[in-house]
Design a protein around this motif. Structure first.
Motif, PDB file in Angstrom:
ATOM      1  N   GLN A 152      -6.326 -12.975 -47.374  1.00 27.27           N
ATOM      2  CA  GLN A 152      -6.505 -11.909 -46.379  1.00 27.27           C
ATOM      3  C   GLN A 152      -5.157 -11.428 -45.847  1.00 27.27           C
ATOM      4  OE1 GLN A 152      -9.138 -13.669 -43.471  1.00 27.27           O
ATOM      5  NE2 GLN A 152     -10.998 -13.110 -44.625  1.00 27.27           N
ATOM      6  N   LEU A 153      -4.248 -12.357 -45.620  1.00 26.46           N
ATOM      7  CA  LEU A 153      -2.922 -11.969 -45.136  1.00 26.46           C
ATOM      8  C   LEU A 153      -2.195 -11.115 -46.171  1.00 26.46           C
ATOM      9  CD1 LEU A 153      -0.622 -12.172 -43.081  1.00 26.46           C
ATOM     10  CD2 LEU A 153       0.081 -14.305 -44.206  1.00 26.46           C
ATOM     11  N   ASP A 154      -2.248 -11.488 -47.426  1.00 27.73           N
ATOM     12  CA  ASP A 154      -1.580 -10.708 -48.475  1.00 27.73           C
ATOM     13  C   ASP A 154      -2.177  -9.309 -48.589  1.00 27.73           C
ATOM     14  OD1 ASP A 154       0.026 -12.853 -49.008  1.00 27.73           O
ATOM     15  OD2 ASP A 154      -1.144 -13.564 -50.720  1.00 27.73           O
ATOM     16  N   ALA A 155      -3.517  -9.196 -48.505  1.00 27.63           N
ATOM     17  CA  ALA A 155      -4.167  -7.888 -48.618  1.00 27.63           C
ATOM     18  C   ALA A 155      -3.784  -6.982 -47.456  1.00 27.63           C
ATOM     19  CB  ALA A 155      -5.679  -8.063 -48.682  1.00 27.63           C
ATOM     20  N   LEU A 156      -3.742  -7.536 -46.249  1.00 26.27           N
ATOM     21  CA  LEU A 156      -3.385  -6.719 -45.094  1.00 26.27           C
ATOM     22  C   LEU A 156      -1.915  -6.328 -45.129  1.00 26.27           C
ATOM     23  CD1 LEU A 156      -5.398  -8.554 -42.302  1.00 26.27           C
ATOM     24  CD2 LEU A 156      -5.809  -6.255 -43.198  1.00 26.27           C
ATOM     25  N   GLN A 157      -1.053  -7.213 -45.607  1.00 25.70           N
ATOM     26  CA  GLN A 157       0.359  -6.859 -45.723  1.00 25.70           C
ATOM     27  C   GLN A 157       0.561  -5.733 -46.747  1.00 25.70           C
ATOM     28  OE1 GLN A 157       2.173 -10.641 -46.609  1.00 25.70           O
ATOM     29  NE2 GLN A 157       2.699 -11.038 -44.451  1.00 25.70           N
ATOM     30  N   ALA A 158      -0.198  -5.754 -47.850  1.00 28.14           N
ATOM     31  CA  ALA A 158      -0.105  -4.672 -48.834  1.00 28.14           C
ATOM     32  C   ALA A 158      -0.619  -3.365 -48.238  1.00 28.14           C
ATOM     33  CB  ALA A 158      -0.901  -5.031 -50.085  1.00 28.14           C
ATOM     34  N   SER A 159      -1.710  -3.423 -47.489  1.00 30.86           N
ATOM     35  CA  SER A 159      -2.227  -2.214 -46.850  1.00 30.86           C
ATOM     36  C   SER A 159      -1.239  -1.666 -45.831  1.00 30.86           C
ATOM     37  CB  SER A 159      -3.573  -2.519 -46.164  1.00 30.86           C
ATOM     38  OG  SER A 159      -4.542  -2.926 -47.113  1.00 30.86           O
ATOM     39  N   LEU A 160      -0.560  -2.576 -45.119  1.00 32.18           N
ATOM     40  CA  LEU A 160       0.446  -2.129 -44.159  1.00 32.18           C
ATOM     41  C   LEU A 160       1.606  -1.438 -44.874  1.00 32.18           C
ATOM     42  CD1 LEU A 160       1.645  -2.027 -41.325  1.00 32.18           C
ATOM     43  CD2 LEU A 160       2.574  -4.342 -41.705  1.00 32.18           C
ATOM     44  N   LYS A 161       2.012  -1.951 -46.007  1.00 33.93           N
ATOM     45  CA  LYS A 161       3.099  -1.319 -46.748  1.00 33.93           C
ATOM     46  C   LYS A 161       2.692   0.069 -47.232  1.00 33.93           C
ATOM     47  CE  LYS A 161       6.441  -2.242 -50.414  1.00 33.93           C
ATOM     48  NZ  LYS A 161       6.880  -3.209 -51.460  1.00 33.93           N
ATOM     49  N   ILE A 162       1.435   0.199 -47.697  1.00 35.41           N
ATOM     50  CA  ILE A 162       0.945   1.507 -48.133  1.00 35.41           C
ATOM     51  C   ILE A 162       0.931   2.484 -46.965  1.00 35.41           C
ATOM     52  CG2 ILE A 162      -1.080   2.721 -49.006  1.00 35.41           C
ATOM     53  CD1 ILE A 162      -1.720   0.256 -50.670  1.00 35.41           C
ATOM     54  N   ALA A 163       0.498   2.016 -45.794  1.00 37.70           N
ATOM     55  CA  ALA A 163       0.454   2.886 -44.617  1.00 37.70           C
ATOM     56  C   ALA A 163       1.850   3.308 -44.194  1.00 37.70           C
ATOM     57  CB  ALA A 163      -0.269   2.173 -43.472  1.00 37.70           C
ATOM     58  N   CYS A 164       2.798   2.378 -44.293  1.00 40.48           N
ATOM     59  CA  CYS A 164       4.182   2.733 -43.951  1.00 40.48           C
ATOM     60  C   CYS A 164       4.740   3.774 -44.919  1.00 40.48           C
ATOM     61  CB  CYS A 164       5.042   1.480 -43.957  1.00 40.48           C
ATOM     62  SG  CYS A 164       4.677   0.320 -42.612  1.00 40.48           S
ATOM     63  N   ASN A 165       4.420   3.609 -46.199  1.00 39.07           N
ATOM     64  CA  ASN A 165       4.861   4.603 -47.182  1.00 39.07           C
ATOM     65  C   ASN A 165       4.238   5.968 -46.898  1.00 39.07           C
ATOM     66  OD1 ASN A 165       6.434   2.727 -48.521  1.00 39.07           O
ATOM     67  ND2 ASN A 165       4.851   2.222 -50.015  1.00 39.07           N
ATOM     68  N   ALA A 166       2.931   5.976 -46.553  1.00 36.52           N
ATOM     69  CA  ALA A 166       2.264   7.242 -46.258  1.00 36.52           C
ATOM     70  C   ALA A 166       2.900   7.924 -45.048  1.00 36.52           C
ATOM     71  CB  ALA A 166       0.771   7.003 -46.020  1.00 36.52           C
ATOM     72  N   ARG A 167       3.277   7.120 -44.050  1.00 32.96           N
ATOM     73  CA  ARG A 167       3.947   7.706 -42.886  1.00 32.96           C
ATOM     74  C   ARG A 167       5.320   8.261 -43.281  1.00 32.96           C
ATOM     75  NH1 ARG A 167       5.097   3.885 -37.802  1.00 32.96           N
ATOM     76  NH2 ARG A 167       6.366   2.848 -39.394  1.00 32.96           N
TER      77      ARG A 167
END
Length: 371
Positions: free
Chosen positions: A165-180
């Motif tokens: 779960q931690l790895d999945a959320l960290q990947a989603s956070l990276k995607i969100a940062c890239n989108a921003r």
């Protein structure tokens, strides 16, 4: 008959008849005598013709065409995410440097997504740390045979689940940062803004064109090659000069030749690579492109009217300058250039060839040279 006229009265019918017969007989004898004499000999008619002297030259003369300085690369810049444009910092004609900001989207929703995922990552990280501490404690107890193996395995599964779960959320956070980060459109190459497709306040989709950037780090010359000498010019040596600047001279080579002719002009768009470019090659500047054929074979150029055919063999009339008569000569033809045809063999240098009036001539025909 004379006796009849002697005993007849003058003016009588018999006298008039005898006189008419004498005249008619005289005319018949005269006609017979004239008809038996041979007719006068007629001299052959001399036809006026135009001629051209045989001169051997290169198969294609150097050709000068007008072209334009263009950029080799043009890029359509767009956002990688959707949103509403809040700023556009360039206009048409602006010079852009690498990394310079072009436009920006409203990033409020992307900021919220990043903030939400950051909180989720913190919770997942806390759960993971707790599960890891429990797994260490369970491992100690298992080593002392206080816990069973199944109880330890359950705790180990809890740790693995927390780690996933931690790895999945960290990947989603990276995607969100890239989108921003993608809400800011930056240029990766130097160039000039040549077109704008979106304005401030417009909602755009990901990949929708925002501007067109003409890159100025590599320039070339675009020119249209005529259809009639395409094969020869495509292998020619290329020299480039700029209008209004006699010192600007460059060597070039054909980089790209369009496989299809323009339907209106019947010309082929050709891109010329400039070997040693400099700052004088300004985008849109007019250039003079000179194509110099590289061939050892020589040809004779004649108007199409000089060629006539004997069965299927191409022929020309060669003028004997001493007798002013013509003789037929078989020739071999090469490429056709507009109203001219090239002759590759059959003629000698400085011979005179009829170029107009060839359809009226015959071997040995006397001619009157007009030019």
């Amino acid at each position: 008959m004379c006796a009849i006229r002697y005993y007849s009265r003058p003016g009588s019918v018999i006298s008039i008849y005898c006189t008419s017969v004498l005249y008619i007989s005289f005319l018949c004898v005269l006609i017979v005598m004239l008809g038996c004499s041979p007719p006068p000999e007629k001299s052959p008619e001399r036809y006026a013709v135009r001629v051209q002297r045989v001169v051997w030259e290169a198969p294609v003369r150097p050709v000068e065409l007008s072209g334009n300085v263009v950029a080799r690369y043009e890029s359509i810049l767009s956002f990688q995410v959707a949103g509403r444009i809040t700023r556009r910092l360039v206009d048409i004609g602006d010079v852009v440097k690498p990394g310079e900001l072009i436009a920006e989207l409203d990033s409020v929703d992307y900021d919220l997504a990043v903030h939400n995922l950051e909180s989720a990552v913190e919770r997942a990280l806390s759960d993971y740390e707790t599960a890891r501490a429990d797994e260490r404690r369970f491992a100690t107890l298992r080593a002392q045979n206080v816990l069973s193996q199944s109880e330890y395995d359950r705790q180990l599964n809890v740790l693995n689940l927390a780690k996933g779960q931690l790895d999945a959320l960290q990947a989603s956070l990276k995607i969100a940062c890239n989108a921003r980060q993608y809400t800011r459109l930056n240029s990766e190459n130097p160039g000039v803004v040549s077109a704008i497709f979106a304005e401030v306040g417009q909602v755009v989709n990901s990949g929708q064109a925002i501007i067109r950037l003409t890159r100025t780090n590599e320039m070339e010359v675009a020119v249209d090659l005529p259809e009639n000498c395409l094969a020869e010019l495509s292998k020619a040596r290329v020299e480039i000069t700029l209008w209004g600047d006699l010192q600007a001279k460059y060597e070039g080579s054909i980089r790209e030749l369009s496989p299809q002719a323009d339907p209106k002009t019947r010309t082929y768009l050709t891109k010329i690579r400039i070997h040693e470019s400099d700052s004088r090659l300004i985008l849109g500047r007019t250039a003079r492109v000179r194509f110099i054929p590289q061939s050892d074979r020589e040809v004779v150029r004649m108007p199409m009217t000089a060629i006539w055919r004997k069965q299927r063999d191409p022929m020309v009339w060669v003028v004997d300058t001493d007798k002013n008569t013509v003789a037929a000569r078989e020739v071999s033809l090469g490429p056709v250039y507009g109203n001219e045809v090239s002759i590759i063999s059959g003629l000698a240098d400085n011979e005179i060839v009829v170029t107009a009036g060839a359809h009226k001539l015959s071997p040995g025909q006397p001619v009157l040279v007009l030019n």
